[in-house]
Design an enzyme around this catalytic site. Structure first.
Site, PDB file in Angstrom:
ATOM      1  N   ASP A 100       0.777  -1.241   0.094  1.00  0.00           N
ATOM      2  CA  ASP A 100       0.138   0.098  -0.119  1.00  0.00           C
ATOM      3  C   ASP A 100       0.753   1.378  -0.017  1.00  0.00           C
ATOM      4  O   ASP A 100       0.778   2.135  -0.879  1.00  0.00           O
ATOM      5  CB  ASP A 100      -0.747   0.085   1.208  1.00  0.00           C
ATOM      6  CG  ASP A 100      -2.482  -0.559   0.984  1.00  0.00           C
ATOM      7  OD1 ASP A 100      -2.557  -0.350  -0.077  1.00  0.00           O
ATOM      8  OD2 ASP A 100      -3.149  -0.829   1.943  1.00  0.00           O
ATOM      9  N   HIS A 101       1.663   1.507   1.004  1.00  0.00           N
ATOM     10  CA  HIS A 101       2.436   2.601   1.194  1.00  0.00           C
ATOM     11  C   HIS A 101       3.442   2.977  -0.034  1.00  0.00           C
ATOM     12  O   HIS A 101       3.544   3.771  -0.581  1.00  0.00           O
ATOM     13  CB  HIS A 101       3.367   2.670   2.488  1.00  0.00           C
ATOM     14  CG  HIS A 101       2.504   2.845   3.862  1.00  0.00           C
ATOM     15  ND1 HIS A 101       2.140   3.902   4.059  1.00  0.00           N
ATOM     16  CD2 HIS A 101       1.810   1.945   4.415  1.00  0.00           C
ATOM     17  CE1 HIS A 101       1.203   4.080   5.333  1.00  0.00           C
ATOM     18  NE2 HIS A 101       1.120   2.787   5.409  1.00  0.00           N
TER      19      HIS A 101
END
Length: 485
Positions: A362-363
């Site tokens: 995600d990041h």
């Protein structure tokens, strides 16, 4: 520098600029069997480099400002949701039914943080809304993992069977992802070159104004959860006016919104009932970022192709979990992509699957997405054309697992073993990463006193923090800023 050079090349960047990036290594940051720290460092590094490149263009600088990537800042930001405190209260990041479950033949992971996903999961399993963790565990222990995956997805819920990296590589979806570039970059038309007004260079001394590469640009944020909001949170840091728009009947989780809402405003718009408002926002937008599964927005005329056709010169950034292929229309989250792609098997043991030390897909993908937008803006200023960029969590996972423990290989694999590697461009090992205090900030907001992780995106003369804290979800008017607001 290998990983940064690979990611920078995937973004279409000038190879010579990669030398502008230096890193501060901190042993202990994002430790894992897979090279998570190297991936995180590369994603943040190319994002900062893309920002510095655009900033140099707009400020008329002779050279691109230097970029510095600190493992401590990166590691802190990659678990920003864990560092968040709201009036001293830590958020709950996973609901009780979002977890691994032992099945009759293996393991399955479910995601049920949102009420509608919880309801669909229980409905697919034939359980009532008051079912407990024990009820679900007993039922799944008698079912096969793939049977559960098919049944839950068929009901619109989220469940993924555990696979090894080899099993994923042999799966049709794994093959489709492997054939896809890390960053898909398209130019659908020959719109005129974008004219970007100049921005000020940073002044020195107390109260200095930072160089803001995205100043004056309007970003329409149609994303949810972590990756997309991290990208738009980063664009807001860099000076963009970011307006997040959500359907009024599908509120974001409050704590999640607080973590990723820095620098933005948030409005609720019903696309079916109030199309006029949305079209007015779109007509004045420079960038549109979408984070819904492919096809979900098409019925509203919001596919990347339709958006670019309606507004030539637009930059459209599309984020998805699976990136097309047989699973292209499926919902997905970082935790589920880890399970499907072999990451959970690599990071686990014979007794139980594991997980990365952060929701790194995600990041990492969020910072890559922001970098792709910034590079698209730079390219537009030179060559014109609308731009479409597409990224997928599963493709970022393929990059990470290219040196997987079970021998899965692939071009563009992240290098390193999770520890210091010291090639050219490194500043050498710094102090071990133990306490994140140096990379945390505090501020008052309309939702309470916040402790939060600062952005790891840093370049000479650039911003160091957001200019506004997050507000309540959906509380802002659905319009762009006007003078004197």
């Amino acid at each position: 520098m290998t990983d940064i050079k690979f990611a920078w090349s995937a973004l279409g960047g000038d190879p010579a600029l990669a030398s502008r990036v230096s890193t501060v290594e901190r042993p202990g940051a994002l430790e894992a069997r897979l090279p998570v720290r190297e991936l995180a460092r590369a994603c943040v590094g190319v994002c900062a480099l893309a920002a510095a490149e655009l900033g140099a263009l707009r400020a008329g600088l002779a050279g691109v400002p230097a970029v510095r990537v600190d493992d401590g800042a990166v590691a802190t930001a990659f678990v920003s949701e864990r560092h968040l405190l709201i009036d001293g209260r830590a958020p709950v990041n996973f609901a009780p039914l979002s977890r691994f479950w032992r099945t009759g033949d293996g393991w399955v992971r479910t995601h049920a943080n949102y009420p509608h996903h919880r309801a669909r999961l229980l409905g697919a399993l034939g359980l009532g809304g008051d079912a407990s963790v024990e009820d679900v565990a007993a039922l799944l222990a008698e079912r096969s993992a793939h049977e559960v995956e098919d049944a839950v997805y068929g009901a619109g819920g989220l469940a993924v069977a555990l696979r090894t990296a080899r099993e994923w590589a042999a799966h049709a979806q794994g093959a489709a992802v492997a054939a896809r570039p890390l960053v898909v970059r398209e130019r659908p038309d020959a719109a005129p070159a974008r004219v970007l007004p100049p921005v000020r260079t940073a002044r020195t001394g107390a109260g200095a104004a930072p160089l803001l590469p995205a100043a004056g640009l309007r970003v329409l944020d149609l994303t949810r959860v972590i990756a997309g909001p991290v990208a738009t949170r980063t664009l807001a840091l860099l000076g963009a006016e970011v307006l997040r728009v959500d359907p009024p009947g599908l509120p974001e989780l409050a704590d999640q919104h607080a973590d990723t809402g820095f620098g933005k405003r948030s409005a609720a718009v019903d696309l079916a009932a109030d199309r006029k408002t949305f079209e007015e926002l779109l007509a004045a937008a420079d960038v549109v970022v979408t984070g819904y599964r492919p096809g979900a927005l098409d019925r509203f005329g919001l596919s990347p192709e339709a958006l670019a056709e309606r507004r030539p010169g637009l930059v459209v950034a599309q984020l998805s979990a699976w990136g097309g292929g047989p699973w292209g229309g499926r919902r997905g989250f970082d935790s589920l992509v880890q399970v499907a792609t072999g990451i959970a098997a690599i990071e686990g043991s014979d007794e139980r699957p594991g997980a990365l030390p952060a929701q790194a897909l995600d990041h990492g993908t969020g910072y890559l997405l922001a970098a792709a937008v910034l590079r698209a803006l730079t390219e537009q200023a030179h060559d014109g054309g609308s731009r479409v960029v597409r990224l997928a969590l599963a493709r970022t996972a393929a990059w990470l697992t290219g040196v997987g423990a079970d021998g899965a290989g692939g071009a563009g694999a992240v290098t390193g073993t999770g520890g210091p590697d010291g090639p050219d461009g490194r500043d050498g090992a710094g102090a071990a990463y133990r306490r994140p205090d140096a990379w945390l900030g505090e501020t008052d907001s309309a939702i309470g006193r916040l402790r939060y992780a600062r952005s790891p995106v840093a370049f000479t003369g650039g911003p160091t923090d957001w200019t506004r804290p997050p507000g309540p979800w959906g509380a802002d008017a659905p319009r762009w800023h006007r003078p004197n607001d």
